[in-house]
Design a protein around this motif. Structure first.
Motif, PDB file in Angstrom:
ATOM      1  N   LEU A 184       0.803  -1.216   0.000  1.00  0.00           N
ATOM      2  CA  LEU A 184       0.000   0.000   0.000  1.00  0.00           C
ATOM      3  C   LEU A 184       0.833   1.261   0.000  1.00  0.00           C
ATOM      4  O   LEU A 184       0.544   2.211  -0.723  1.00  0.00           O
TER       5      LEU A 184
ATOM      6  N   LEU B  45       5.623  17.331  -1.310  1.00  0.00           N
ATOM      7  CA  LEU B  45       5.729  15.878  -1.278  1.00  0.00           C
ATOM      8  C   LEU B  45       6.657  15.413  -0.173  1.00  0.00           C
ATOM      9  O   LEU B  45       6.368  14.461   0.551  1.00  0.00           O
ATOM     10  N   GLU B  46       7.790  16.106  -0.021  1.00  0.00           N
ATOM     11  CA  GLU B  46       8.778  15.627   0.934  1.00  0.00           C
ATOM     12  C   GLU B  46       8.386  15.912   2.369  1.00  0.00           C
ATOM     13  O   GLU B  46       8.585  15.093   3.256  1.00  0.00           O
ATOM     14  N   HIS B  47       7.835  17.091   2.594  1.00  0.00           N
ATOM     15  CA  HIS B  47       7.630  17.512   3.975  1.00  0.00           C
ATOM     16  C   HIS B  47       6.187  17.509   4.418  1.00  0.00           C
ATOM     17  O   HIS B  47       5.900  17.798   5.574  1.00  0.00           O
ATOM     18  N   GLY B  48       5.279  17.216   3.533  1.00  0.00           N
ATOM     19  CA  GLY B  48       3.888  17.085   3.941  1.00  0.00           C
ATOM     20  C   GLY B  48       3.165  18.402   4.070  1.00  0.00           C
ATOM     21  O   GLY B  48       3.731  19.474   3.852  1.00  0.00           O
ATOM     22  N   HIS B  49       1.918  18.298   4.432  1.00  0.00           N
ATOM     23  CA  HIS B  49       1.037  19.468   4.450  1.00  0.00           C
ATOM     24  C   HIS B  49       0.871  20.043   5.844  1.00  0.00           C
ATOM     25  O   HIS B  49       0.073  20.941   6.047  1.00  0.00           O
TER      26      HIS B  49
ATOM     27  N   GLN C 145      -2.955  15.453  -4.494  1.00  0.00           N
ATOM     28  CA  GLN C 145      -2.357  14.469  -3.593  1.00  0.00           C
ATOM     29  C   GLN C 145      -3.417  13.829  -2.714  1.00  0.00           C
ATOM     30  O   GLN C 145      -3.399  12.617  -2.470  1.00  0.00           O
TER      31      GLN C 145
ATOM     32  N   ALA D 190      -5.684  11.519  -4.777  1.00  0.00           N
ATOM     33  CA  ALA D 190      -4.897  10.354  -5.160  1.00  0.00           C
ATOM     34  C   ALA D 190      -4.803   9.384  -3.991  1.00  0.00           C
ATOM     35  O   ALA D 190      -4.947   8.172  -4.137  1.00  0.00           O
ATOM     36  N   THR D 191      -4.584   9.942  -2.810  1.00  0.00           N
ATOM     37  CA  THR D 191      -4.460   9.087  -1.632  1.00  0.00           C
ATOM     38  C   THR D 191      -5.765   8.373  -1.334  1.00  0.00           C
ATOM     39  O   THR D 191      -5.802   7.148  -1.165  1.00  0.00           O
TER      40      THR D 191
ATOM     41  N   THR E 244      -6.725   5.762  -3.809  1.00  0.00           N
ATOM     42  CA  THR E 244      -5.904   4.565  -3.661  1.00  0.00           C
ATOM     43  C   THR E 244      -6.410   3.703  -2.518  1.00  0.00           C
ATOM     44  O   THR E 244      -6.458   2.475  -2.618  1.00  0.00           O
ATOM     45  N   LEU E 245      -6.806   4.341  -1.436  1.00  0.00           N
ATOM     46  CA  LEU E 245      -7.390   3.583  -0.331  1.00  0.00           C
ATOM     47  C   LEU E 245      -8.631   2.824  -0.800  1.00  0.00           C
ATOM     48  O   LEU E 245      -8.783   1.625  -0.519  1.00  0.00           O
TER      49      LEU E 245
ATOM     50  N   GLU F 214      -6.303   0.628   9.306  1.00  0.00           N
ATOM     51  CA  GLU F 214      -4.855   0.847   9.376  1.00  0.00           C
ATOM     52  C   GLU F 214      -4.383   1.712   8.218  1.00  0.00           C
ATOM     53  O   GLU F 214      -3.637   2.673   8.401  1.00  0.00           O
ATOM     54  N   ASP F 215      -4.832   1.351   7.030  1.00  0.00           N
ATOM     55  CA  ASP F 215      -4.342   2.035   5.834  1.00  0.00           C
ATOM     56  C   ASP F 215      -4.672   3.522   5.863  1.00  0.00           C
ATOM     57  O   ASP F 215      -3.883   4.350   5.405  1.00  0.00           O
TER      58      ASP F 215
ATOM     59  N   LEU G 168      -2.027   5.234   7.882  1.00  0.00           N
ATOM     60  CA  LEU G 168      -0.756   5.283   7.152  1.00  0.00           C
ATOM     61  C   LEU G 168      -0.794   6.334   6.050  1.00  0.00           C
ATOM     62  O   LEU G 168       0.111   7.162   5.916  1.00  0.00           O
ATOM     63  N   ALA G 169      -1.870   6.319   5.287  1.00  0.00           N
ATOM     64  CA  ALA G 169      -1.943   7.207   4.130  1.00  0.00           C
ATOM     65  C   ALA G 169      -1.992   8.675   4.555  1.00  0.00           C
ATOM     66  O   ALA G 169      -1.295   9.526   3.994  1.00  0.00           O
TER      67      ALA G 169
ATOM     68  N   LEU H   7       1.340   9.921   5.673  1.00  0.00           N
ATOM     69  CA  LEU H   7       2.178  10.282   4.530  1.00  0.00           C
ATOM     70  C   LEU H   7       1.814  11.664   4.015  1.00  0.00           C
ATOM     71  O   LEU H   7       2.679  12.469   3.685  1.00  0.00           O
ATOM     72  N   LEU H   8       0.511  11.947   3.970  1.00  0.00           N
ATOM     73  CA  LEU H   8       0.079  13.252   3.486  1.00  0.00           C
ATOM     74  C   LEU H   8       0.568  14.360   4.403  1.00  0.00           C
ATOM     75  O   LEU H   8       1.036  15.409   3.954  1.00  0.00           O
ATOM     76  N   GLU H   9       0.465  14.129   5.710  1.00  0.00           N
ATOM     77  CA  GLU H   9       0.795  15.213   6.632  1.00  0.00           C
ATOM     78  C   GLU H   9       2.283  15.432   6.766  1.00  0.00           C
ATOM     79  O   GLU H   9       2.743  16.561   6.843  1.00  0.00           O
ATOM     80  N   HIS H  10       3.025  14.344   6.819  1.00  0.00           N
ATOM     81  CA  HIS H  10       4.434  14.486   7.159  1.00  0.00           C
ATOM     82  C   HIS H  10       5.387  14.261   6.017  1.00  0.00           C
ATOM     83  O   HIS H  10       6.589  14.395   6.169  1.00  0.00           O
ATOM     84  N   GLY H  11       4.878  13.892   4.863  1.00  0.00           N
ATOM     85  CA  GLY H  11       5.737  13.786   3.703  1.00  0.00           C
ATOM     86  C   GLY H  11       6.497  12.479   3.628  1.00  0.00           C
ATOM     87  O   GLY H  11       6.385  11.622   4.499  1.00  0.00           O
ATOM     88  N   HIS H  12       7.288  12.386   2.569  1.00  0.00           N
ATOM     89  CA  HIS H  12       7.957  11.123   2.277  1.00  0.00           C
ATOM     90  C   HIS H  12       9.408  11.127   2.717  1.00  0.00           C
ATOM     91  O   HIS H  12      10.138  10.195   2.412  1.00  0.00           O
TER      92      HIS H  12
END
Lengths: 229, 229
Positions: free
Chosen positions: A170, A218-222, B178, B181-182, B185-186, B209-210, B213-214, B217-222
């Motif tokens: 996922l 994308l890297e640091h989030g919203h 974003q 898309a998230t 995908t869920l 759970e997903d 997680l998703a 990722l949105l809040e804190h970035g990759h």
DNA sequence: AACAAAAAGCATACCCGGTTCAGATCCGAA
DNA sequence: TTCGGATCTGAACCGGGTATGCTTTTTGTT
């Protein structure tokens, strides 16, 4: 049985016919709109039978939307060691934006952009291409964090019923979705500016800024973004 | 001129006919596949003329994809004061996942999911619906950070030529892209599990759970995500 | 140079989703 | 009962796309 590259008179003609069809189609679309031109007209104007046209292009859409997909999956797969997929993509788009635009046929590109953005059917086709690219990228990302497919070795993890087959990863799919969503938004914004008449150089400058903004998100989030009030 | 809710025999029949068409269509699609059933067959099986069918549903797709879009834009627009759009969406989907599934017609839903995921045409239609929702969300987000259109008040910031006319708010569009898309995908992952035979309860647990997680990722970035090697 | 296989092109007819049009039918109100 | 408007209907039509069977051209070989 020579292995020469063989420009082959045959293949040259094919290429040439293909180009002629695409050019004629684009010209007609630009003149009268995508939906107002029938494939019969295109075929006739290109001096070719309808069935031949469809042997070159699988659908009417493809006459315009032929090379719209750029290959993010390949960029991720071919990145250097130690560099994250996201960094590779950022570098790629930075370079793409900085590249000289001298060699491009700007006029033809703009015509294509105008034709596409004037037709709901073509816009839908673009969305479809984006969706396909997203799936490819998801596969590439999954492969990236799972170098040699551990997917076919379920015996080793058979004793982990708490994590039942984390589906096709996922996290990779969410990442892919967010990344393609970001990049396609950049493209759309760029083309929208061009279609609205912004000169190429200025649109390019704006795009360079946008790339940084988008990849930062994308890297640091919203979480640093303000909602309202 | 009474403002009664007016069950009106006529409108009742319409509703009923509409439902009958949709049910017949879904049954045929489930039996033989979306592409192998013609609208003529559906119309005949439902005891109605083809043109009547198209007066109820604008296209063959819509026979299946009728209420697939959930309205993220409305959730953002109707959130409480001081809560970010992202937080509102997260709360919404948390609640949705936690809601009891007793009242749903699970069987019909699963049939729909199977039919859709077996047809490329319908999958494309789903992508299209997602794209539409994305645009609506982008507008809602832009409105959220610009409570009453400040677009017509550039005087206050007129002394900032470095940021020229930030187009139609790129950041909002990237965020919208974003987020949709998230979420999509869920949804896709959830439905894929269901289509693959996972029991509803278990799929629901995995989805919970997903969601976390998703949205993380949105809040804190990759930037904490590992690439490979 | 001659030739046979392969490839490309062609005309035609067909299928299916979707629309148009001119009536037929039915409901609801006066 | 009767009238007007909404709804339904058969049938013709349009355009994208495919299947079929045939002619023409390219190519590698004898």
């Amino acid at each position: 049985m020579l292995f020469v590259v063989m420009a082959g008179l045959r293949e040259r003609k094919k290429e040439q016919t293909r180009r002629r069809i695409a050019e004629v189609a684009l010209r007609l679309f630009a003149e009268r709109g995508f939906d107002a031109v029938t494939v019969n007209e295109i075929a006739e104007a290109a001096g070719v039978a309808k069935v031949t046209l469809f042997s070159y292009f699988p659908s009417k859409d493809c006459l315009v939307l032929d090379g719209v997909k750029d290959d993010m999956a390949r960029i991720v797969a071919g990145r250097g060691p130690g560099v994250t997929p996201l960094a590779a993509l950022r570098a790629h788009y930075r370079a793409l934006v900085a590249a000289d635009t001298e060699e491009l046929d700007v006029e033809a590109l703009m015509t294509r952009v105008r034709v596409i953005s004037a037709s709901p059917a073509l816009l839908a086709g673009v969305q479809q291409a984006y969706a396909e690219e997203r799936e490819e990228l998801a596969a590439a990302l999954a492969a990236a964090r799972d170098p040699d497919g551990t997917a076919q070795a379920p015996e080793t993890t058979a004793r982990a019923p708490e994590r039942p087959a984390r589906c096709p990863d996922l996290a990779a799919r969410v990442m892919a979705a967010q990344i393609t969503a970001t990049v396609t938004t950049l493209q759309e914004t760029f083309f929208a500016r061009l279609a609205a008449g912004t000169p190429l150089a200025e649109a390019g400058r704006a795009l360079a800024e946008d790339v940084e903004l988008a990849f930062d998100l994308l890297e640091h989030g919203h979480d640093t973004e303000r909602g309202t009030s």
